[in-house]
Design an enzyme around this catalytic site. Structure first.
Site, short mmCIF file in Angstrom:
data_model
loop_
_atom_site.label_atom_id
_atom_site.label_comp_id
_atom_site.label_asym_id
_atom_site.label_seq_id
_atom_site.Cartn_x
_atom_site.Cartn_y
_atom_site.Cartn_z
N GLU A 272 0.98 -1.17 -0.12
CA GLU A 272 0.00 0.02 -0.19
C GLU A 272 0.90 1.26 -0.09
OE1 GLU A 272 -2.13 0.46 3.72
OE2 GLU A 272 -3.98 1.89 2.84
N LYS B 236 -9.91 2.17 -1.93
CA LYS B 236 -10.35 1.67 -0.59
C LYS B 236 -11.61 2.01 -0.03
CE LYS B 236 -7.29 1.63 3.75
NZ LYS B 236 -5.98 1.96 4.19
N CYS C 229 -5.78 -2.78 2.74
CA CYS C 229 -5.23 -2.76 4.17
C CYS C 229 -6.62 -2.69 5.05
CB CYS C 229 -4.59 -1.23 4.28
SG CYS C 229 -3.38 -1.58 5.88
#
Lengths: 302, 302
Positions: A52, A125, A162
């Protein structure tokens, strides 16, 4: 498109994982990612997963509007560089970009590059954390593309980022949309104030919940996390990113795990046929009570 | 009602777990459960968790209509016996009954007994498996009560049963409905035809996914699974139930784990305040994308 479970498709998929420390300057970080793609391809990788925000030191430790200068459009300089590397190496690449979409809308975006260098798709995300040391809600607008896998020449990829790791809903929705494996670029580490028992619990939790996504959905999971100590401020605490990138199969069985404290380029071979076999003996998807899950959409039932 | 997280409530909850082998006859099996409740209470348990279908040898290895004779109403003989034991010992009990609801409707039902012996509530297994050796779809009508926790004097209990273990949706819905811990009566084991590597993968998967429910939802999980070799037929294969009952905290941290091959009555103490603390540093419930989970209700998106 070659589906991982198609009869006649290659029986394996070799995935490269580029785990590294990041410095303050973009160029050496990007250079590390690009050389990692090349090295992984040399060792047989067909798909390379980067970590990331691999171009940057983790800048979310504080809220500083000047950090928005780090953002760039998609497509843009990083996707061009990654696309060139993908094309040269003949591999698919999953990269990560701090995306500027317009003034005031920035995303934490995973980008998938095809073997010919084209952008195959993006994933913005969806779950955005905000914890001491991880002020992501200041920087990243929550994604609005939903949980949509990205089709590539090597399969349908369920790319998440994540914090999404902690949400079974994200993994499930990718699996229901046909993802053949889950890929997690990540940037997570230990607070220097935490004792060793807490550190161990945190690391184990993180591995455990990602393995559980493999189990619940009967598909492989690969995660790439950064390493390195990064200072939050001059003499303040630091985050020690815990690396430990890993791959597991569709029973959550560990196939490979990186170290917690060093940069490394690794390749791991995944059995493309195993999801079919595992889902036959553990047919969890068959028995889902889709008549009874409606309250998943509630914040809380009080 | 005392909530685990209420200020002023006891800081701990001591849970007894009665893991045992079952024989063909109901009475010695039930006697084992009743004495286990007493022994666990003697050692400080406030809540005792029994295993799935603890009164019976696992009868689902084949489809035999005469096995419906084993079923009984709720309330009925078993809930009366468990209620008496709960009252005598002054503990809450989570038991398991093959429930006859009416002709042609039978359930795999968890029953919660209050400390005064009253039935506090029931949970009818929602996810029903059907695998070689586990022909549960023949016997058990899927539950129609949804994922509803059961309020007791020691807290709001999220009781689920065995195959529900594999479904993150079940755990999530219990947590969203206010469950303070998850409890899994279970009956799962190894097929004698599986090799040791497959056995290890299966056991690890089973522990891993239940730990992940603790992690995703920030609450403790306790599971009670039977032990013992049970023959499927005269000279056919057997199921070796793998025991390994366990408890973990809200980061999935293991608090206690039983053996895979012996009957044992154990007690484990849970920190009632830990969910509050863990959810403050890992506020996963805060960041759920409840605007974007609608497709969880799909069977598959094709």
């Amino acid at each position: 498109m070659t589906r991982l479970t198609d009869t006649g498709a290659s029986d394996t998929l070799t995935v490269g994982v580029v785990q590294h420390a990041c410095s303050a300057d973009r160029e050496p970080n990007l250079a590390h990612a690009l050389s990692g793609i090349e090295h992984a391809a040399d060792r047989g990788a067909e798909l390379v997963l980067l970590q990331e925000l691999h171009n940057h030191a983790y800048f979310c430790h504080s809220e500083d509007p000047s950090h928005f200068d780090l953002a760039e459009p998609v497509p843009g300089p990083t996707t061009h560089a990654l696309g060139d590397a993908a094309r040269r190496a003949g591999v698919c690449v999953v990269g990560s970009v701090f995306e500027r979409r317009t003034a005031g809308i920035y995303h934490n975006t995973a980008v998938v590059l095809e073997r010919d260098g084209a952008v195959a798709g993006t994933y913005r995300k969806m779950h955005i954390p905000d914890d001491p040391g991880y002020h992501e809600k200041f920087y990243f607008t929550p994604g609005d593309q939903g949980f949509t896998p990205i089709d590539t020449s090597i399969g349908r990829l369920g790319v998440l980022v994540c914090w999404d790791q902690w949400y079974p809903e994200a993994a499930r929705l990718m699996a229901l949309a046909g993802a053949e494996l889950l890929l997690f670029p990540s940037a997570i580490g230990w607070d220097s104030a935490d004792d060793s028992a807490e550190r161990q619990r945190q690391l184990e939790s993180w591995v455990t919940i990602q393995r559980s996504h493999a189990i619940a959905n009967g598909l492989p999971v690969v995660c790439c996390n950064r390493v390195g100590d990064e200072k939050m401020s001059g003499d303040g605490p630091s985050i020690k990113f815990w690396g430990t990138s890993f791959a597991c199969g569709p029973q959550g069985e560990m196939l490979w795990q990186a170290k917690s404290d060093r940069s490394q380029v690794s390749v791991v071979t995944i059995d493309r046929q195993r999801s079919e076999r595992v889902r036959r003996i553990w047919p969890f998807l068959r028995d889902r009570r889709i008549d009874s899950y409606g309250e998943i959409d509630n914040r809380f039932s009080d």
